[in-house]
Design a protein around this motif. Sequence first.
Motif, PDB file in Angstrom:
ATOM      1  N   ALA A 263       0.848  -1.379   0.232  1.00  0.00           N
ATOM      2  CA  ALA A 263      -0.051   0.418   0.208  1.00  0.00           C
ATOM      3  C   ALA A 263       0.737   1.495   0.101  1.00  0.00           C
ATOM      4  N   THR A 264       1.973   1.512   0.619  1.00  0.00           N
ATOM      5  CA  THR A 264       2.995   2.532   0.784  1.00  0.00           C
ATOM      6  C   THR A 264       3.907   2.807  -0.442  1.00  0.00           C
ATOM      7  N   GLY A 265       3.313   1.616  -1.111  1.00  0.00           N
ATOM      8  CA  GLY A 265       4.897   1.079  -2.134  1.00  0.00           C
ATOM      9  C   GLY A 265       6.795   1.564  -1.757  1.00  0.00           C
ATOM     10  N   MET A 266       7.621   1.506  -3.064  1.00  0.00           N
ATOM     11  CA  MET A 266       8.766   1.843  -2.947  1.00  0.00           C
ATOM     12  C   MET A 266       8.644   2.619  -2.667  1.00  0.00           C
ATOM     13  N   PRO A 267      10.446   3.787  -2.589  1.00  0.00           N
ATOM     14  CA  PRO A 267      10.965   4.748  -2.416  1.00  0.00           C
ATOM     15  C   PRO A 267      10.525   5.573  -4.106  1.00  0.00           C
ATOM     16  N   GLU A 268      10.189   6.860  -3.742  1.00  0.00           N
ATOM     17  CA  GLU A 268       9.529   7.575  -5.465  1.00  0.00           C
ATOM     18  C   GLU A 268      11.008   6.750  -6.194  1.00  0.00           C
ATOM     19  N   LYS A 269      12.370   7.011  -5.856  1.00  0.00           N
ATOM     20  CA  LYS A 269      13.404   7.193  -6.947  1.00  0.00           C
ATOM     21  C   LYS A 269      13.492   5.771  -7.880  1.00  0.00           C
ATOM     22  N   TRP A 270      13.055   4.966  -7.380  1.00  0.00           N
ATOM     23  CA  TRP A 270      12.491   3.607  -7.629  1.00  0.00           C
ATOM     24  C   TRP A 270      11.082   2.963  -8.730  1.00  0.00           C
ATOM     25  N   LYS A 271      10.262   3.995  -8.288  1.00  0.00           N
ATOM     26  CA  LYS A 271       9.176   3.784  -9.240  1.00  0.00           C
ATOM     27  C   LYS A 271       8.899   3.196 -10.394  1.00  0.00           C
ATOM     28  N   ASP A 272       9.799   3.868 -10.933  1.00  0.00           N
ATOM     29  CA  ASP A 272       9.892   3.551 -12.481  1.00  0.00           C
ATOM     30  C   ASP A 272      10.524   2.541 -13.101  1.00  0.00           C
ATOM     31  N   TRP A 273      11.214   1.471 -12.209  1.00  0.00           N
ATOM     32  CA  TRP A 273      11.014   0.377 -12.534  1.00  0.00           C
ATOM     33  C   TRP A 273      10.672  -0.711 -12.644  1.00  0.00           C
ATOM     34  N   SER A 274       9.225  -0.601 -12.486  1.00  0.00           N
ATOM     35  CA  SER A 274       8.391  -1.385 -12.449  1.00  0.00           C
ATOM     36  C   SER A 274       7.850  -1.234 -13.604  1.00  0.00           C
ATOM     37  N   TRP A 275       8.116  -2.721 -14.144  1.00  0.00           N
ATOM     38  CA  TRP A 275       7.742  -3.465 -16.485  1.00  0.00           C
ATOM     39  C   TRP A 275       5.954  -4.017 -16.107  1.00  0.00           C
ATOM     40  N   LYS A 276       5.857  -4.481 -17.236  1.00  0.00           N
ATOM     41  CA  LYS A 276       4.472  -5.435 -17.084  1.00  0.00           C
ATOM     42  C   LYS A 276       4.533  -6.936 -16.166  1.00  0.00           C
ATOM     43  N   PHE A 277       6.043  -6.922 -16.473  1.00  0.00           N
ATOM     44  CA  PHE A 277       6.211  -8.438 -15.737  1.00  0.00           C
ATOM     45  C   PHE A 277       6.396  -8.129 -14.184  1.00  0.00           C
ATOM     46  N   ILE A 278       7.319  -7.368 -14.199  1.00  0.00           N
ATOM     47  CA  ILE A 278       7.396  -7.427 -12.896  1.00  0.00           C
ATOM     48  C   ILE A 278       6.765  -6.017 -12.378  1.00  0.00           C
ATOM     49  N   SER A 279       5.791  -6.102 -11.053  1.00  0.00           N
ATOM     50  CA  SER A 279       5.445  -4.657 -11.430  1.00  0.00           C
ATOM     51  C   SER A 279       5.897  -4.495  -9.854  1.00  0.00           C
ATOM     52  N   GLU A 280       5.376  -3.453  -9.190  1.00  0.00           N
ATOM     53  CA  GLU A 280       6.252  -2.402  -7.677  1.00  0.00           C
ATOM     54  C   GLU A 280       5.630  -3.405  -6.858  1.00  0.00           C
TER      55      GLU A 280
END
Length: 291
Positions: A263-280
């Motif tokens: 619910a909180t999610g990763m630190p903002e710096k790494w969020k754009d490393w998410s992709w269709k196969f391995i989401s955040e």
Amino acid sequence: MTMLPKIIKSSLLSCTLFALTLGNLASADDRFKDVEIKPIKLSETTYMFVGSGGNIGVSAGTDGILIIDDQFAPLADKISAALNQIQAGAPKFIINTHYHGDHTGANAHFGKNGTIMAHHNVLKRLASDSKTTADALPVITFEQGITVHFNGDALKVRHMGPGHTDGDSVVIWSNDNIVHMGDLFFKDKFPYIDLNAGGSVEGYRDNVAAVLRDLDAQTKVIPGHGALANKSDLTRFKHMLDASINWMKDQKASGLTLDQLKATGMPEKWKDWSWKFISEEQWIETLYQGL
């Protein structure tokens, strides 16, 4: 109601199953029909092939052809055609960086005329699947590594312990200064770490660190997935792994649950490393379960 004779019912069932099988095959063909295998020349004898699935490394020269990984089974003919545009002949050797189907799917095709080699655990995991034919199995296996002297170079195939799976290898060209990382590198993306196949989060990070120590600024890095890279790209990937591991250890020490972390999610710096196969969320779950 009139009951159909058993032979008619059996025939209808057989036809239905046959139609479903054809449908599945057609679906697979549709999935790959527009895929192009694109060669990228890295040196006089070395190429990276991009298609669908894991990137393929190619050595082609006076000794013949060697490939590293071979993507999905339906792409075998397209891979062969792309190889023939560079040099005629079937690969003499096929190196599997690990056992996943997007890297070994065309083993049966290439294994008919070539020798497949991989870590012991790749053979173990492929052989445990009843659908794997004998042609698709590694013939030469190793524990820590093997060196293939081919086309004027020495290709060092190294296994460094559990990481993406328990059977990962990287391949290092001694002269051409090229490394094929297999799935120990997803360029600019969260990686898939197969915990159910002996993978290890910290082992994955440590294996990347070990490879980095042997590279220089000129090394060409073939990732398992993503565009051709260099040491700087792999270093940035290692920094993401370090930050993710440290973050998860801190969160778990604070007593937060997996649902709370998602619910909180990763630190903002790494969020754009998410992709269709391995989401955040999937990456968070991998870290939570693996640490």
